[in-house]
Design a protein around this motif. Structure first.
Motif, PDB file in Angstrom:
ATOM      1  N   THR A 190     -13.372   4.851 -14.515  1.00 45.93           N
ATOM      2  CA  THR A 190     -13.766   4.864 -13.108  1.00 45.93           C
ATOM      3  C   THR A 190     -12.496   4.726 -12.281  1.00 45.93           C
ATOM      4  N   ALA A 191     -12.591   5.047 -11.016  1.00 46.31           N
ATOM      5  CA  ALA A 191     -11.455   4.930 -10.103  1.00 46.31           C
ATOM      6  C   ALA A 191     -11.945   4.327  -8.799  1.00 46.31           C
ATOM      7  N   THR A 192     -11.130   3.449  -8.236  1.00 43.37           N
ATOM      8  CA  THR A 192     -11.446   2.821  -6.958  1.00 43.37           C
ATOM      9  C   THR A 192     -10.277   3.036  -6.016  1.00 43.37           C
ATOM     10  N   PHE A 193     -10.565   3.471  -4.794  1.00 44.52           N
ATOM     11  CA  PHE A 193      -9.509   3.665  -3.808  1.00 44.52           C
ATOM     12  C   PHE A 193     -10.085   3.575  -2.399  1.00 44.52           C
ATOM     13  N   HIS A 194      -9.201   3.281  -1.450  1.00 49.60           N
ATOM     14  CA  HIS A 194      -9.612   3.227  -0.045  1.00 49.60           C
ATOM     15  C   HIS A 194      -9.956   4.630   0.440  1.00 49.60           C
ATOM     16  N   VAL A 195     -11.033   4.719   1.192  1.00 52.92           N
ATOM     17  CA  VAL A 195     -11.395   6.014   1.780  1.00 52.92           C
ATOM     18  C   VAL A 195     -10.539   6.257   3.013  1.00 52.92           C
ATOM     19  N   THR A 232       0.840  -1.184   0.000  1.00 50.10           N
ATOM     20  CA  THR A 232       0.000   0.000   0.000  1.00 50.10           C
ATOM     21  C   THR A 232       0.882   1.243   0.000  1.00 50.10           C
ATOM     22  N   ILE A 233       0.526   2.191  -0.843  1.00 50.68           N
ATOM     23  CA  ILE A 233       1.244   3.459  -0.911  1.00 50.68           C
ATOM     24  C   ILE A 233       0.267   4.561  -0.533  1.00 50.68           C
ATOM     25  N   SER A 234       0.673   5.425   0.395  1.00 51.17           N
ATOM     26  CA  SER A 234      -0.157   6.568   0.769  1.00 51.17           C
ATOM     27  C   SER A 234       0.417   7.818   0.121  1.00 51.17           C
ATOM     28  N   LEU A 235      -0.450   8.578  -0.511  1.00 53.17           N
ATOM     29  CA  LEU A 235      -0.053   9.832  -1.147  1.00 53.17           C
ATOM     30  C   LEU A 235      -0.880  10.969  -0.579  1.00 53.17           C
ATOM     31  N   ASN A 289      -3.369  14.044  -0.598  1.00 55.88           N
ATOM     32  CA  ASN A 289      -4.508  14.319  -1.480  1.00 55.88           C
ATOM     33  C   ASN A 289      -4.164  15.281  -2.611  1.00 55.88           C
ATOM     34  N   ASP A 290      -3.275  16.240  -2.349  1.00 52.75           N
ATOM     35  CA  ASP A 290      -2.917  17.216  -3.382  1.00 52.75           C
ATOM     36  C   ASP A 290      -2.236  16.562  -4.580  1.00 52.75           C
ATOM     37  N   ILE A 291      -1.666  15.394  -4.394  1.00 46.68           N
ATOM     38  CA  ILE A 291      -1.046  14.652  -5.495  1.00 46.68           C
ATOM     39  C   ILE A 291      -2.013  13.596  -6.022  1.00 46.68           C
ATOM     40  N   PHE A 292      -2.663  12.878  -5.120  1.00 44.48           N
ATOM     41  CA  PHE A 292      -3.504  11.743  -5.482  1.00 44.48           C
ATOM     42  C   PHE A 292      -4.795  12.149  -6.203  1.00 44.48           C
ATOM     43  N   ILE A 293      -5.522  13.107  -5.659  1.00 45.40           N
ATOM     44  CA  ILE A 293      -6.836  13.462  -6.204  1.00 45.40           C
ATOM     45  C   ILE A 293      -6.750  14.004  -7.636  1.00 45.40           C
ATOM     46  N   PRO A 294      -5.778  14.856  -7.994  1.00 43.15           N
ATOM     47  CA  PRO A 294      -5.692  15.279  -9.401  1.00 43.15           C
ATOM     48  C   PRO A 294      -5.490  14.103 -10.373  1.00 43.15           C
ATOM     49  N   GLN A 295      -4.798  13.057  -9.932  1.00 41.62           N
ATOM     50  CA  GLN A 295      -4.634  11.868 -10.777  1.00 41.62           C
ATOM     51  C   GLN A 295      -5.979  11.161 -10.962  1.00 41.62           C
ATOM     52  N   ILE A 296      -6.746  11.082  -9.882  1.00 41.88           N
ATOM     53  CA  ILE A 296      -8.089  10.497  -9.957  1.00 41.88           C
ATOM     54  C   ILE A 296      -8.952  11.328 -10.899  1.00 41.88           C
TER      55      ILE A 296
END
Length: 170
Positions: free
Chosen positions: A24-29, A3-6, A8-15
């Protein structure tokens, strides 16, 4: 599985890029604001494009600001939330997490990154689709119980979780 944690400022723009391309995108909340139906690090959300005008009751991922924020706070402190729409006024969308009692956020339709299509809960391989009867009943009952949520959430935290601790996927 690793598991890699990023942030939100990096992760959400990719989503957002994936969803804008029609995927579609699936990720842990992460976080407790959608408790009791969606748990931190245990459950996953299935997001898709918000092709239609959102409705009250929809769960969306959006860049939002706290309701009542000053203009300076709106510019300097937007954050990402996966919350339920509780009210729509013209172009203003009011959001609240299912696990929140009083806090609300505000966004506009242009700030919506994606809409929840389903949730993978409790390690299940098949999602509970938001169009399914089970999720629609959960949602309607929980919205109806808004006036007494404070006590339900307290009982959930102080009694239920002590008896039945959350099991998080590794």
């Amino acid at each position: 599985m690793k598991t890699i944690s990023l942030p939100n400022d990096i992760f959400i723009p990719q989503i957002k890029d994936l969803i804008d391309e029609g995927h579609t995108a699936t990720f842990h909340v992460r976080g407790f604001s959608m408790r009791i139906f969606v748990e931190d690090r245990r459950d996953k959300v299935l997001l898709g494009p918000c092709n239609e005008k959102p409705k009250v009751g929809d769960v969306i991922l959006a860049k939002a600001c706290l309701c009542g924020a000053t203009p300076d706070e709106i510019i300097s402190a937007p954050h990402y939330v996966l919350h339920r729409i509780i009210q729509i006024e013209n172009n203003k969308i009011i959001l609240r997490g299912d696990g929140n009692i009083i806090g609300r956020e505000v966004c506009e339709q242009k700030d919506i990154i994606g809409i929840a299509l389903g949730f993978y809960r409790k390690g299940r391989q098949n999602p509970d689709l938001v169009t399914g009867l089970k999720w629609r009943i959960y949602s309607r009952v929980w919205i109806f119980l808004t006036p007494v949520r404070r006590w339900i959430l307290a009982a959930y935290r102080h009694i239920w979780l002590r008896l039945f601790p959350i099991k998080i996927e590794q």
